[in-house]
Design a protein around this motif. Structure first.
Motif, PDB file in Angstrom:
ATOM      1  N   ALA A 171      -1.180   5.155  -5.074  1.00 52.56           N
ATOM      2  CA  ALA A 171       0.156   5.341  -4.494  1.00 52.56           C
ATOM      3  C   ALA A 171       0.271   4.620  -3.144  1.00 52.56           C
ATOM      4  CB  ALA A 171       0.454   6.825  -4.341  1.00 52.56           C
ATOM      5  N   VAL A 172      -0.749   4.727  -2.321  1.00 55.19           N
ATOM      6  CA  VAL A 172      -0.733   4.039  -1.031  1.00 55.19           C
ATOM      7  C   VAL A 172      -0.774   2.530  -1.258  1.00 55.19           C
ATOM      8  CG1 VAL A 172      -2.009   3.675   1.125  1.00 55.19           C
ATOM      9  CG2 VAL A 172      -1.773   5.987   0.190  1.00 55.19           C
ATOM     10  N   PHE A 173      -1.594   2.087  -2.181  1.00 64.88           N
ATOM     11  CA  PHE A 173      -1.682   0.670  -2.524  1.00 64.88           C
ATOM     12  C   PHE A 173      -0.302   0.135  -2.895  1.00 64.88           C
ATOM     13  CE2 PHE A 173      -1.862  -2.340  -6.101  1.00 64.88           C
ATOM     14  CZ  PHE A 173      -2.414  -3.427  -5.463  1.00 64.88           C
ATOM     15  N   GLU A 174       0.361   0.819  -3.821  1.00 65.24           N
ATOM     16  CA  GLU A 174       1.669   0.377  -4.299  1.00 65.24           C
ATOM     17  C   GLU A 174       2.680   0.295  -3.156  1.00 65.24           C
ATOM     18  OE1 GLU A 174       5.090   2.875  -6.331  1.00 65.24           O
ATOM     19  OE2 GLU A 174       3.311   2.718  -7.586  1.00 65.24           O
ATOM     20  N   ALA A 175       2.735   1.329  -2.322  1.00 62.63           N
ATOM     21  CA  ALA A 175       3.710   1.361  -1.224  1.00 62.63           C
ATOM     22  C   ALA A 175       3.470   0.234  -0.219  1.00 62.63           C
ATOM     23  CB  ALA A 175       3.661   2.715  -0.527  1.00 62.63           C
ATOM     24  N   VAL A 176       2.229   0.018   0.145  1.00 63.17           N
ATOM     25  CA  VAL A 176       1.907  -1.014   1.134  1.00 63.17           C
ATOM     26  C   VAL A 176       2.175  -2.403   0.562  1.00 63.17           C
ATOM     27  CG1 VAL A 176       0.025  -2.063   2.459  1.00 63.17           C
ATOM     28  CG2 VAL A 176       0.270   0.426   2.391  1.00 63.17           C
ATOM     29  N   VAL A 177       1.756  -2.649  -0.676  1.00 66.25           N
ATOM     30  CA  VAL A 177       1.967  -3.973  -1.283  1.00 66.25           C
ATOM     31  C   VAL A 177       3.455  -4.281  -1.385  1.00 66.25           C
ATOM     32  CG1 VAL A 177       1.682  -5.351  -3.387  1.00 66.25           C
ATOM     33  CG2 VAL A 177      -0.226  -4.013  -2.513  1.00 66.25           C
ATOM     34  N   VAL A 178       4.247  -3.320  -1.824  1.00 69.14           N
ATOM     35  CA  VAL A 178       5.689  -3.548  -1.950  1.00 69.14           C
ATOM     36  C   VAL A 178       6.298  -3.829  -0.575  1.00 69.14           C
ATOM     37  CG1 VAL A 178       7.898  -2.449  -2.522  1.00 69.14           C
ATOM     38  CG2 VAL A 178       5.975  -2.279  -4.105  1.00 69.14           C
ATOM     39  N   GLY A 179       5.908  -3.054   0.430  1.00 68.20           N
ATOM     40  CA  GLY A 179       6.429  -3.275   1.779  1.00 68.20           C
ATOM     41  C   GLY A 179       6.072  -4.641   2.324  1.00 68.20           C
TER      42      GLY A 179
END
Length: 190
Positions: A171-179
């Motif tokens: 979840a953290v990976f996804e949020a950071v990559v998208v940002g």
């Protein structure tokens, strides 16, 4: 395939082996989804149901089995990105969790406004329906954004990025990559 038949064509088999093959019965069941036309949801469901013996396949393994998708080809290429390998771990995951995280990041970069639970169905639709929506220029842009995001993340946090304890936090990976991908897309590198 038994060793004595490995790599042989029908014409290369001995006459008695050809006769045995000619007299054999091969059962096949063909599944075809009629409606909706541009979805493999039913095929995924049937494959998932049949896949109940032995070791169950992961969602990404099933995706790779039932579709030859250009976006899944991009995922396999990006899975070899050196920064991504350092962040996820140099050893590829034998259940394709690394590929699923790459697919997840691409899907959220491109279609996060269309997200609805469950994540599995969202990723399936992105992987299979992309022929209409994800054109070659969009695929190239997604590849560029993913690679650039992995570069920024690796330079900032190294291989410990996204690891609270030991495992990578999806979840953290996804949020950071998208940002980060959105900042890169909008021309902001800092």
């Amino acid at each position: 395939v038994r060793k004595e038949w490995d790599g042989k064509t029908y014409d290369e088999l001995a006459p008695n082996e050809q006769l045995k093959l000619d007299d054999s019965i091969m059962h096949a069941t063909i599944f075809q989804q009629d409606e909706p036309k541009n979805s493999l949801k039913s095929l995924y469901f049937v494959f998932e149901r049949i896949n109940s013996g032995g070791i169950r396949l992961s969602s990404q393994e099933i995706r790779n089995c039932i579709s030859e998708s250009a976006i899944l080809d991009v995922v396999r290429v990006l899975n070899d990105d050196l920064n991504w390998r350092a962040i996820f771990g140099e050893k590829k995951n034998n259940r394709l969790k690394d590929q699923e995280l790459v697919l997840r990041s691409l899907a959220m970069i491109q279609n996060r406004s269309e997200y609805s639970a469950p994540m599995r169905d969202f990723l399936n639709e992105f992987a299979y329906d992309e022929q209409r929506k994800i054109t070659p220029p969009i695929r190239a842009d997604l590849e560029r954004l993913f690679r650039a995001s992995m570069d920024v993340i690796y330079r900032a946090k190294g291989k410990s990025a996204f690891r609270i304890v030991r495992a990578l936090n999806a979840a953290v990976f996804e949020a950071v990559v998208v940002g980060i991908a959105e900042r890169i897309r909008n021309g902001k590198s800092e």
